[in-house]
Scaffold this active site. Structure first.
Site, PDB file in Angstrom:
ATOM      1  N   ALA A 191       0.972  -1.149   0.057  1.00  0.00           N
ATOM      2  CA  ALA A 191       0.005   0.087  -0.117  1.00  0.00           C
ATOM      3  C   ALA A 191       0.861   1.223  -0.060  1.00  0.00           C
ATOM      4  O   ALA A 191       0.259   2.514   0.084  1.00  0.00           O
ATOM      5  CB  ALA A 191      -0.901  -0.103   1.232  1.00  0.00           C
ATOM      6  N   SER A 192       2.181   1.403  -0.010  1.00  0.00           N
ATOM      7  CA  SER A 192       2.784   2.298   0.166  1.00  0.00           C
ATOM      8  C   SER A 192       3.067   3.054  -1.241  1.00  0.00           C
ATOM      9  O   SER A 192       3.468   4.338  -1.463  1.00  0.00           O
ATOM     10  CB  SER A 192       4.252   2.060   0.496  1.00  0.00           C
ATOM     11  OG  SER A 192       5.162   0.871  -0.335  1.00  0.00           O
ATOM     12  N   ASN A 208      -2.460  -7.109  -3.257  1.00  0.00           N
ATOM     13  CA  ASN A 208      -1.939  -6.374  -4.409  1.00  0.00           C
ATOM     14  C   ASN A 208      -0.401  -6.658  -4.298  1.00  0.00           C
ATOM     15  O   ASN A 208       0.138  -6.468  -5.528  1.00  0.00           O
ATOM     16  CB  ASN A 208      -2.351  -4.808  -4.250  1.00  0.00           C
ATOM     17  CG  ASN A 208      -1.277  -4.007  -5.036  1.00  0.00           C
ATOM     18  OD1 ASN A 208      -1.673  -3.937  -6.174  1.00  0.00           O
ATOM     19  ND2 ASN A 208      -0.620  -3.149  -4.205  1.00  0.00           N
ATOM     20  N   TYR A 220       6.571 -14.273 -14.075  1.00  0.00           N
ATOM     21  CA  TYR A 220       5.517 -13.247 -13.887  1.00  0.00           C
ATOM     22  C   TYR A 220       4.376 -13.672 -14.112  1.00  0.00           C
ATOM     23  O   TYR A 220       3.369 -13.769 -13.439  1.00  0.00           O
ATOM     24  CB  TYR A 220       5.864 -11.803 -14.323  1.00  0.00           C
ATOM     25  CG  TYR A 220       4.921 -10.727 -13.752  1.00  0.00           C
ATOM     26  CD1 TYR A 220       4.856 -10.169 -12.371  1.00  0.00           C
ATOM     27  CD2 TYR A 220       3.765 -10.314 -15.016  1.00  0.00           C
ATOM     28  CE1 TYR A 220       3.927  -9.358 -12.433  1.00  0.00           C
ATOM     29  CE2 TYR A 220       2.943  -9.377 -14.521  1.00  0.00           C
ATOM     30  CZ  TYR A 220       3.109  -8.742 -13.168  1.00  0.00           C
ATOM     31  OH  TYR A 220       2.177  -7.881 -12.876  1.00  0.00           O
ATOM     32  N   ALA A 235       3.172 -16.807 -14.875  1.00  0.00           N
ATOM     33  CA  ALA A 235       2.620 -17.898 -14.407  1.00  0.00           C
ATOM     34  C   ALA A 235       2.351 -17.623 -12.758  1.00  0.00           C
ATOM     35  O   ALA A 235       1.224 -18.161 -12.235  1.00  0.00           O
ATOM     36  CB  ALA A 235       3.884 -18.998 -14.088  1.00  0.00           C
ATOM     37  N   LYS A 238       0.857 -14.949 -11.826  1.00  0.00           N
ATOM     38  CA  LYS A 238      -0.278 -14.096 -11.943  1.00  0.00           C
ATOM     39  C   LYS A 238      -1.571 -15.031 -12.423  1.00  0.00           C
ATOM     40  O   LYS A 238      -2.842 -15.102 -11.863  1.00  0.00           O
ATOM     41  CB  LYS A 238      -0.335 -12.891 -12.894  1.00  0.00           C
ATOM     42  CG  LYS A 238       0.730 -11.807 -12.405  1.00  0.00           C
ATOM     43  CD  LYS A 238       0.079 -11.235 -11.141  1.00  0.00           C
ATOM     44  CE  LYS A 238       0.928 -10.186 -10.428  1.00  0.00           C
ATOM     45  NZ  LYS A 238       0.170  -9.649  -9.167  1.00  0.00           N
ATOM     46  N   ILE A 250       0.043  -0.041 -16.754  1.00  0.00           N
ATOM     47  CA  ILE A 250      -0.252   0.916 -15.772  1.00  0.00           C
ATOM     48  C   ILE A 250       0.918   1.859 -15.428  1.00  0.00           C
ATOM     49  O   ILE A 250       2.029   1.308 -15.600  1.00  0.00           O
ATOM     50  CB  ILE A 250      -0.315   0.162 -14.522  1.00  0.00           C
ATOM     51  CG1 ILE A 250      -1.335  -1.147 -14.442  1.00  0.00           C
ATOM     52  CG2 ILE A 250      -1.413   1.096 -13.591  1.00  0.00           C
ATOM     53  CD1 ILE A 250      -1.218  -1.994 -13.456  1.00  0.00           C
TER      54      ILE A 250
END
Length: 283
Positions: free
Chosen positions: A27-28, A94, A159, A161, A163, A192
């Site tokens: 969350a940072s 996340n 990555y 795999a 997700k 993003i």
């Protein structure tokens, strides 16, 4: 000022028992921070995790959020975070690492770290928080995945795999938990603009035969992300999944998601793979 657990509990009690609590990992910055902001605006009590919350400058802390330490590569840290959090109504998994490497040259310790962070840590935290959600007959668990899990790309195998794995956990377990009022869903962002390119771990041997193609993909990824959707846009989709009465198994946002998912259903898998490769400079 960011509150401590005691003051946060007092404030939550003062606003009534109906106030929902959400825990957001990573969350940072980036998506995690934007999700926390969106949830705070909706009146949630937000537990924001970071590996080292004490290192977050006061100016960067979100007013109203309670910061908790969490290292998803450390089982003891995961247990401690779940215990400190107490009853949680919403979990947003996340936190994660973005990785780029030829499969042949990917160090096994890097792969193991990636899966511990992106998959095993998220699954373990979910396991610890699910009993309370089930007992209260309400809960939302959001896995923040990636559109690359649906549209795989060369040099992103580890990555992709990881997700795909978290999406599979959420999708397969939905039917187990939905009768108890707990819904699992996955949000897949496309490109993003969060600065993740600078934090991506890259592995390439000095004499690698994959150097030219690797660099091409890396450069295209960086460019696509520089022009990608904002973290705020992704957070709005995550909030939509959280607040739906019966969330869908999958939400996608960015990279023309509605169009590309429709196209994926209309063309062959080979054609879809070819389109993804060409978008990233490969032929």
């Amino acid at each position: 000022m960011t509150s401590g657990p005691g003051r946060a509990a007092e404030r939550a009690a003062g606003r009534g028992a109906a106030r929902r609590t959400a825990l957001v990992t990573g969350a940072s910055s980036g998506i995690g921070r934007a999700v926390c902001q969106a949830l705070l605006a909706r009146g949630y009590h937000v537990l924001a995790t970071s590996r080292s919350p004490e290192k977050i400058p006061e100016a960067d802390r979100l007013p109203g959020a309670t910061y908790l330490p969490l290292d998803l590569t450390d089982p003891a840290s995961i247990e401690a975070c779940a215990a400190a959090a107490g009853p949680v109504d919403v979990l947003v998994n996340n936190a994660g690492e973005s990785q780029l490497a030829p499969l042949e040259e990917l160090p096994m310790d890097a792969l193991e770290r990636l899966f511990q962070l992106n998959v095993f840590g998220a699954v373990r935290l979910t396991q610890l928080l699910l009993p309370g959600m089930r007992a209260r007959r309400r809960g939302r668990v959001v896995m923040v995945g990636s559109m690359l899990a649906s549209f795989p790309l060369a040099f992103r195998s580890s990555y992709v795999a990881s997700k795909a794995a978290v999406k599979a956990f959420a999708t397969a377990a939905r039917r187990e938990l939905s009768p108890h009022g707990v819904w699992l869903t996955t949000v897949e962002p496309g490109s993003i603009n969060t600065g993740i390119s600078a934090r991506r771990t890259r592995y390439l041997a000095d004499d690698s035969p994959y150097t030219d193609a690797f660099r091409t993909v890396s450069e295209h990824l960086d460019r696509n992300e520089a022009s990608g959707v904002s973290a705020t846009t992704v957070a709005a989709t995550i909030l939509k999944a959280i607040e739906a009465s019966q969330p869908k198994p999958l939400y996608a946002v960015g990279s023309n998601a509605p169009l590309v998912f429709t196209l994926r259903r209309l063309i062959s898998r080979r054609a879809a793979e070819s389109l993804v490769s060409r978008k990233h400079g490969l032929r």
